[in-house]
Design a protein around this motif. Structure first.
Motif, PDB file in Angstrom:
ATOM      1  N   ILE A   1       2.352   7.010  -2.527  1.00  0.00           N
ATOM      2  CA  ILE A   1       1.374   5.907  -2.543  1.00  0.00           C
ATOM      3  C   ILE A   1       1.800   4.872  -3.570  1.00  0.00           C
ATOM      4  CG2 ILE A   1      -1.035   5.270  -3.050  1.00  0.00           C
ATOM      5  CD1 ILE A   1      -0.653   6.780  -0.400  1.00  0.00           C
ATOM      6  N   LYS A   2       2.229   5.340  -4.730  1.00  0.00           N
ATOM      7  CA  LYS A   2       2.703   4.424  -5.775  1.00  0.00           C
ATOM      8  C   LYS A   2       3.902   3.625  -5.279  1.00  0.00           C
ATOM      9  CE  LYS A   2       3.998   4.255 -10.614  1.00  0.00           C
ATOM     10  NZ  LYS A   2       4.144   4.980 -11.866  1.00  0.00           N
ATOM     11  N   GLN A   3       4.815   4.277  -4.585  1.00  0.00           N
ATOM     12  CA  GLN A   3       5.999   3.606  -4.046  1.00  0.00           C
ATOM     13  C   GLN A   3       5.608   2.556  -3.004  1.00  0.00           C
ATOM     14  OE1 GLN A   3       8.756   6.277  -2.098  1.00  0.00           O
ATOM     15  NE2 GLN A   3       9.782   4.575  -1.081  1.00  0.00           N
ATOM     16  N   ILE A   4       4.703   2.908  -2.103  1.00  0.00           N
ATOM     17  CA  ILE A   4       4.253   1.963  -1.063  1.00  0.00           C
ATOM     18  C   ILE A   4       3.567   0.774  -1.704  1.00  0.00           C
ATOM     19  CG2 ILE A   4       2.693   1.670   0.910  1.00  0.00           C
ATOM     20  CD1 ILE A   4       3.220   4.722   1.476  1.00  0.00           C
ATOM     21  N   ASP A   5       2.705   1.033  -2.675  1.00  0.00           N
ATOM     22  CA  ASP A   5       1.993  -0.027  -3.386  1.00  0.00           C
ATOM     23  C   ASP A   5       2.990  -1.004  -4.026  1.00  0.00           C
ATOM     24  OD1 ASP A   5      -0.900  -0.669  -4.753  1.00  0.00           O
ATOM     25  OD2 ASP A   5       0.733  -0.975  -6.200  1.00  0.00           O
ATOM     26  N   GLN A   6       3.987  -0.471  -4.699  1.00  0.00           N
ATOM     27  CA  GLN A   6       4.990  -1.318  -5.358  1.00  0.00           C
ATOM     28  C   GLN A   6       5.824  -2.091  -4.334  1.00  0.00           C
ATOM     29  OE1 GLN A   6       5.311  -1.854  -8.795  1.00  0.00           O
ATOM     30  NE2 GLN A   6       6.569  -3.514  -8.012  1.00  0.00           N
ATOM     31  N   GLU A   7       6.203  -1.439  -3.252  1.00  0.00           N
ATOM     32  CA  GLU A   7       6.992  -2.120  -2.230  1.00  0.00           C
ATOM     33  C   GLU A   7       6.203  -3.239  -1.564  1.00  0.00           C
ATOM     34  OE1 GLU A   7       8.945   0.583   0.474  1.00  0.00           O
ATOM     35  OE2 GLU A   7       9.819   1.713  -1.174  1.00  0.00           O
TER      36      GLU A   7
ATOM     37  N   LYS B   1      -3.366  -8.737  -4.290  1.00  0.00           N
ATOM     38  CA  LYS B   1      -4.017  -7.979  -5.361  1.00  0.00           C
ATOM     39  C   LYS B   1      -5.517  -8.251  -5.379  1.00  0.00           C
ATOM     40  CE  LYS B   1      -2.025  -7.858  -9.458  1.00  0.00           C
ATOM     41  NZ  LYS B   1      -1.226  -8.203 -10.659  1.00  0.00           N
ATOM     42  N   LYS B   2      -5.869  -9.521  -5.248  1.00  0.00           N
ATOM     43  CA  LYS B   2      -7.285  -9.893  -5.282  1.00  0.00           C
ATOM     44  C   LYS B   2      -8.038  -9.284  -4.098  1.00  0.00           C
ATOM     45  CE  LYS B   2     -10.388 -13.785  -5.778  1.00  0.00           C
ATOM     46  NZ  LYS B   2     -10.529 -15.230  -5.950  1.00  0.00           N
ATOM     47  N   MET B   3      -7.445  -9.358  -2.909  1.00  0.00           N
ATOM     48  CA  MET B   3      -8.086  -8.779  -1.724  1.00  0.00           C
ATOM     49  C   MET B   3      -8.235  -7.265  -1.873  1.00  0.00           C
ATOM     50  SD  MET B   3      -8.995 -11.230   0.171  1.00  0.00           S
ATOM     51  CE  MET B   3      -9.523 -10.259   1.547  1.00  0.00           C
TER      52      MET B   3
ATOM     53  N   HIS C   1      -0.892  -2.048  -7.993  1.00  0.00           N
ATOM     54  CA  HIS C   1      -1.325  -3.428  -7.743  1.00  0.00           C
ATOM     55  C   HIS C   1      -2.578  -3.491  -6.885  1.00  0.00           C
ATOM     56  CE1 HIS C   1       2.376  -4.808  -9.546  1.00  0.00           C
ATOM     57  NE2 HIS C   1       3.015  -3.924  -8.810  1.00  0.00           N
ATOM     58  N   GLY C   2      -2.695  -2.588  -5.930  1.00  0.00           N
ATOM     59  CA  GLY C   2      -3.833  -2.574  -5.016  1.00  0.00           C
ATOM     60  C   GLY C   2      -3.512  -3.333  -3.747  1.00  0.00           C
ATOM     61  N   HIS C   3      -3.721  -2.713  -2.617  1.00  0.00           N
ATOM     62  CA  HIS C   3      -3.462  -3.365  -1.332  1.00  0.00           C
ATOM     63  C   HIS C   3      -4.427  -2.816  -0.290  1.00  0.00           C
ATOM     64  CE1 HIS C   3      -1.409  -4.960   2.166  1.00  0.00           C
ATOM     65  NE2 HIS C   3      -0.754  -5.744   1.337  1.00  0.00           N
ATOM     66  N   THR C   4      -4.881  -3.699   0.582  1.00  0.00           N
ATOM     67  CA  THR C   4      -5.860  -3.321   1.597  1.00  0.00           C
ATOM     68  C   THR C   4      -5.337  -2.230   2.530  1.00  0.00           C
ATOM     69  OG1 THR C   4      -5.150  -5.165   2.988  1.00  0.00           O
ATOM     70  CG2 THR C   4      -7.052  -5.545   1.557  1.00  0.00           C
ATOM     71  N   ALA C   5      -4.044  -2.231   2.835  1.00  0.00           N
ATOM     72  CA  ALA C   5      -3.486  -1.211   3.737  1.00  0.00           C
ATOM     73  C   ALA C   5      -3.673   0.185   3.156  1.00  0.00           C
ATOM     74  CB  ALA C   5      -2.003  -1.487   3.999  1.00  0.00           C
ATOM     75  N   ILE C   6      -3.476   0.318   1.869  1.00  0.00           N
ATOM     76  CA  ILE C   6      -3.620   1.621   1.212  1.00  0.00           C
ATOM     77  C   ILE C   6      -5.091   2.023   1.124  1.00  0.00           C
ATOM     78  CG2 ILE C   6      -3.238   2.894  -0.944  1.00  0.00           C
ATOM     79  CD1 ILE C   6      -0.673   1.155  -1.293  1.00  0.00           C
ATOM     80  N   ILE C   7      -5.942   1.066   0.823  1.00  0.00           N
ATOM     81  CA  ILE C   7      -7.377   1.352   0.748  1.00  0.00           C
ATOM     82  C   ILE C   7      -7.892   1.804   2.115  1.00  0.00           C
ATOM     83  CG2 ILE C   7      -9.664   0.358   0.299  1.00  0.00           C
ATOM     84  CD1 ILE C   7      -8.093  -1.568  -1.686  1.00  0.00           C
ATOM     85  N   PHE C   8      -7.461   1.125   3.154  1.00  0.00           N
ATOM     86  CA  PHE C   8      -7.838   1.507   4.519  1.00  0.00           C
ATOM     87  C   PHE C   8      -7.388   2.941   4.807  1.00  0.00           C
ATOM     88  CE2 PHE C   8      -9.183  -0.018   8.671  1.00  0.00           C
ATOM     89  CZ  PHE C   8      -9.905  -1.153   8.361  1.00  0.00           C
TER      90      PHE C   8
END
Length: 189
Positions: free
Chosen positions: A41-47, A62-64, A94-101
Motif C-alpha cells: 500500500i505504501k509503495q502504491i501510494d508513493q507511485e 492529496k487534497k481529494m 500522501h493519500g489517494h482516492t484509489a487506495i481509500i476506495f
C-alpha cells in the motif's frame, strides 16, 4: 466542444489514465489489503504520487484523498481507514482516492470487479459534472454521457482485472507532456 467530443475525451481518459493508473492502483491496493501486504500500500501510494505529472495534480490528489477519508471515516469507522489516515497525517503517505476506495471495499467485502466499476463510475461522474459547468453541455447530455459510458466502463474493468502489474502508470505521453509543459512554462517566468 459538444457532447460527442466530450464523450470521446472521457473514453480516452478511461482507456489510459483511469485504467492504467487509477483503476490498476485500486485493484493492486485491494489485492494487497486482501493479502495483508501493507508495505505494498505504501509503495502504491508513493507511485501514485510520483506518477502525477504536475505539482497541481499531486496536491489535488492529496487534497481529494484527505477529503474522502474525512467523509468516509464518519460513515465507516474502520481501523484500517484510521491507520491510513494516521500515516497521511504523519506525512508517511500522501493519500489517494484509489487506495481509500480499496480499503473501504475490502472492509465491506465488496468484490473487486464491483469495486473497480464503482470507482471508475465515480471518477467519470465527477468529471462529467465538472464538464457541465465548464463546457456548454446540458444536464441531460451529462446523463446521456454517463449512460453511454456504462458498457465502456465494464470493458475497462475487465481489462484492469487482467493487466499485469508492470502496466501500472501507463498512459498517454502527450497528456503527461502537456501537464509538464504547462507546469514548466508557469515557472519559467
Amino acid at each position: 466542444m459538444n457532447k460527442e467530443t466530450f464523450l470521446f475525451g472521457m473514453k480516452q481518459q478511461l482507456q489510459t489514465q483511469f485504467s492504467y493508473t487509477e483503476g490498476l492502483a485500486c485493484r493492486l491496493a485491494y489485492e494487497a489489503i486482501e493479502n495483508q501486504q501493507f508495505n505494498k500500500i505504501k509503495q502504491i501510494d508513493q507511485e501514485l504520487f510520483n506518477l502525477a505529472s504536475s505539482r497541481e495534480i499531486r496536491e489535488g490528489n492529496k487534497k481529494m484523498g484527505r477529503l474522502l477519508i474525512q467523509v468516509t471515516k464518519q460513515l465507516y469507522p474502520f481501523d484500517s481507514l484510521k491507520l491510513y489516515e494516521n500515516k497521511i497525517t504523519a506525512n508517511e503517505l500522501h493519500g489517494h482516492t484509489a487506495i481509500i476506495f480499496a480499503i473501504v471495499s475490502t472492509e465491506l467485502e465488496i468484490e473487486l470487479e464491483r469495486t473497480l466499476s464503482f470507482y471508475l463510475f465515480a471518477i467519470i461522474s465527477s468529471l462529467v459534472q465538472n464538464g457541465l459547468g465548464g463546457i456548454p453541455l446540458k444536464q441531460v447530455d451529462g446523463k446521456k454521457i454517463l449512460h453511454e459510458l456504462q458498457p465502456f466502463i465494464q470493458e475497462q474493468v475487465e481489462m484492469i482485472l487482467h493487466l499485469p502489474e508492470e502496466e501500472f502508470g501507463g498512459s498517454l505521453p502527450c497528456l503527461e507532456n502537456a501537464h509538464l509543459m504547462k507546469n514548466s512554462l508557469r515557472y519559467a517566468y
